[in-house]
Scaffold this motif. Structure first.
Motif, short mmCIF file in Angstrom:
data_model
loop_
_atom_site.label_atom_id
_atom_site.label_comp_id
_atom_site.label_asym_id
_atom_site.label_seq_id
_atom_site.Cartn_x
_atom_site.Cartn_y
_atom_site.Cartn_z
N HIS A 1 0.84 -1.20 0.00
CA HIS A 1 0.00 0.00 0.00
C HIS A 1 0.87 1.25 0.00
O HIS A 1 2.05 1.21 0.29
CB HIS A 1 -0.97 0.00 1.18
N ASN A 2 0.22 2.35 -0.35
CA ASN A 2 0.78 3.72 -0.34
C ASN A 2 1.84 3.97 -1.42
O ASN A 2 1.99 3.20 -2.36
CB ASN A 2 1.26 4.09 1.06
N GLY A 3 2.56 5.05 -1.30
CA GLY A 3 3.43 5.55 -2.36
C GLY A 3 2.91 6.90 -2.83
O GLY A 3 1.83 7.36 -2.42
N ASN A 4 3.70 7.60 -3.68
CA ASN A 4 3.26 8.84 -4.33
C ASN A 4 2.83 9.91 -3.31
O ASN A 4 1.80 10.57 -3.46
CB ASN A 4 2.09 8.52 -5.29
N GLY A 5 3.65 10.10 -2.29
CA GLY A 5 3.26 10.94 -1.16
C GLY A 5 3.35 12.44 -1.39
O GLY A 5 2.91 13.22 -0.54
N MET A 6 3.88 12.87 -2.54
CA MET A 6 4.04 14.31 -2.78
C MET A 6 2.73 14.96 -3.21
O MET A 6 2.64 16.17 -3.31
CB MET A 6 5.07 14.55 -3.89
N PHE A 7 1.73 14.14 -3.50
CA PHE A 7 0.56 14.66 -4.20
C PHE A 7 -0.74 14.45 -3.44
O PHE A 7 -1.82 14.44 -4.02
CB PHE A 7 0.49 14.04 -5.60
N ARG A 8 -0.63 14.26 -2.13
CA ARG A 8 -1.83 14.05 -1.31
C ARG A 8 -2.40 15.41 -0.88
O ARG A 8 -1.65 16.32 -0.54
CB ARG A 8 -1.50 13.24 -0.06
N SER B 1 -3.01 11.86 5.49
CA SER B 1 -1.72 12.01 6.17
C SER B 1 -0.57 11.26 5.50
O SER B 1 0.57 11.40 5.93
CB SER B 1 -1.83 11.52 7.62
N HIS B 2 -0.87 10.46 4.46
CA HIS B 2 0.21 9.70 3.81
C HIS B 2 0.95 10.60 2.83
O HIS B 2 1.04 10.32 1.64
CB HIS B 2 -0.37 8.48 3.11
N LEU B 3 1.47 11.69 3.39
CA LEU B 3 2.08 12.68 2.51
C LEU B 3 3.55 12.87 2.84
O LEU B 3 4.01 12.58 3.94
CB LEU B 3 1.33 14.02 2.61
N TYR B 4 4.25 13.36 1.85
CA TYR B 4 5.66 13.70 2.02
C TYR B 4 5.88 14.99 1.25
O TYR B 4 5.57 15.07 0.06
CB TYR B 4 6.56 12.59 1.47
N LYS C 1 8.25 9.60 -3.27
CA LYS C 1 8.34 10.72 -4.21
C LYS C 1 7.93 10.31 -5.63
O LYS C 1 8.12 11.09 -6.57
CB LYS C 1 9.78 11.26 -4.24
N ALA C 2 7.41 9.10 -5.78
CA ALA C 2 7.08 8.61 -7.13
C ALA C 2 5.97 9.45 -7.76
O ALA C 2 5.06 9.91 -7.07
CB ALA C 2 6.63 7.15 -7.05
N VAL C 3 6.06 9.63 -9.09
CA VAL C 3 5.00 10.35 -9.80
C VAL C 3 4.17 9.41 -10.69
O VAL C 3 3.12 9.80 -11.17
CB VAL C 3 5.57 11.51 -10.66
N TYR C 4 4.65 8.19 -10.90
CA TYR C 4 3.89 7.23 -11.70
C TYR C 4 3.22 6.20 -10.80
O TYR C 4 3.70 5.93 -9.70
CB TYR C 4 4.82 6.49 -12.67
#
Ligand SMILES: [Fe+2]
Length: 289
Positions: A141-148, A153-156, A191-194
């Motif tokens: 689960h999760n990933g792509n935390g720059m775009f929440r 809260s699953h953000l970076y 930090k993934a975008v895909y």
């Protein structure tokens, strides 16, 4: 203000926060000096989304904590109700262990709600993961935390020189982790975008990374990272791990609170880990700027 400070914006009309004015705790509630992250650890956590600090706890601490964990697992009724918790007994001192505070001061704390009496972050879950052979499921689960958006809260978030991890996992491994038994992690996926490729839905994908470590090791990862449990495979002993989450003072993901009698028995500074979830006026022992 030195030139190497990041351009952090506070409630100041877009001006740069002066980090020299920030008052992060330098000692924990047991009076032990906080262990700040090294420059290499900051770099590694930001780059990877996870950081392992091997062998933090002594053998004696691990033994005592495992005995309590065993009691919690086998016979929790024998403990007073408020101590049936992974933040009670000898495990309580893990909640604001000097290495945990050092990490949170850098990646989670809100500067405006921090001083020498009050942590700038909250602990928002704490549980014992006791796993015998076969326990635990592969569930990525999760990933792509720059775009929440706010609320997830699953953000970076990061700017040059500073990063903030949002919901952050802390794992204390009280038994050794051997090959094939660590939590699975996708380095950099916060930090993934895909979207994650289909292959990641298999635990055999070479994209997964993991770790081995001695007992008493400490693992941090942002919940924004793609990660997964997997079945415990060590036949010699169970996994005995304390899994906790920390978050900013104004956010809470889990429906979890330690028993109020347990909190009341803690040192005052440790109690600030469990204070209410809001910002305005929510600083113990100081003035809000
Ligand atoms: Fe998770």
């Amino acid at each position: 203000m030195s030139n190497d400070q990041a351009f952090v914006i506070d409630k100041n009309l877009g001006a740069r926060l002066n980090e020299d004015d920030v008052d992060m705790p330098v000692a924990n509630s047991d009076g032990l000096p906080v262990v700040p992250l090294t420059a290499e650890q900051k770099y590694l956590f930001d780059m990877r989304g996870w950081l392992l600090v091997p062998g933090v706890l002594s053998e004696a601490d691990c033994t005592e904590m495992k005995e309590f964990s065993q009691q919690l697992h086998d016979d929790s009724e024998s403990l007073p109700e408020h101590e049936r918790s992974a933040v009670a007994g000898p495990l309580q001192k893990l909640t604001d262990h000097p290495n945990v505070v050092g990490f949170m001061n850098e990646f989670v704390a809100y500067p405006g709600l921090s001083n020498q009496e009050c942590y700038g972050f909250r602990q928002e879950s704490g549980s014992l993961f006791y796993r015998d052979v076969g326990d635990g499921n592969f569930a990525p689960h999760n990933g792509n935390g720059m775009f929440r958006f706010p609320g997830d809260s699953h953000l970076y978030r990061c700017i040059p020189g500073k990063a903030n991890s949002g919901l952050t996992r802390v794992v204390w491994e009280l038994n050794p982790i051997t090959e094939g038994n660590g939590t699975l992690l996708v380095t950099g996926s916060h930090k993934a975008v895909y979207p994650a490729p289909e292959g990641l839905k298999s635990p055999d994908s070479p994209i997964w990374e993991t770790y081995t470590c001695p007992p008493g090791s400490l693992l941090f990862f942002t919940e924004a990272l793609t990660h997964s449990a997997r079945p415990w495979g060590n036949t010699e002993y169970p996994r005995i791990a304390i899994f906790s989450c920390y978050n900013t003072v104004n956010s809470k993901w889990h429906n979890w609170n330690p028993h109020p009698d347990l909190v009341a028995s803690m040192p005052a500074k440790r109690q600030t880990l469990y204070r209410p979830v809001h910002v305005s006026g929510n600083l113990v022992g100081g003035e809000i700027h």
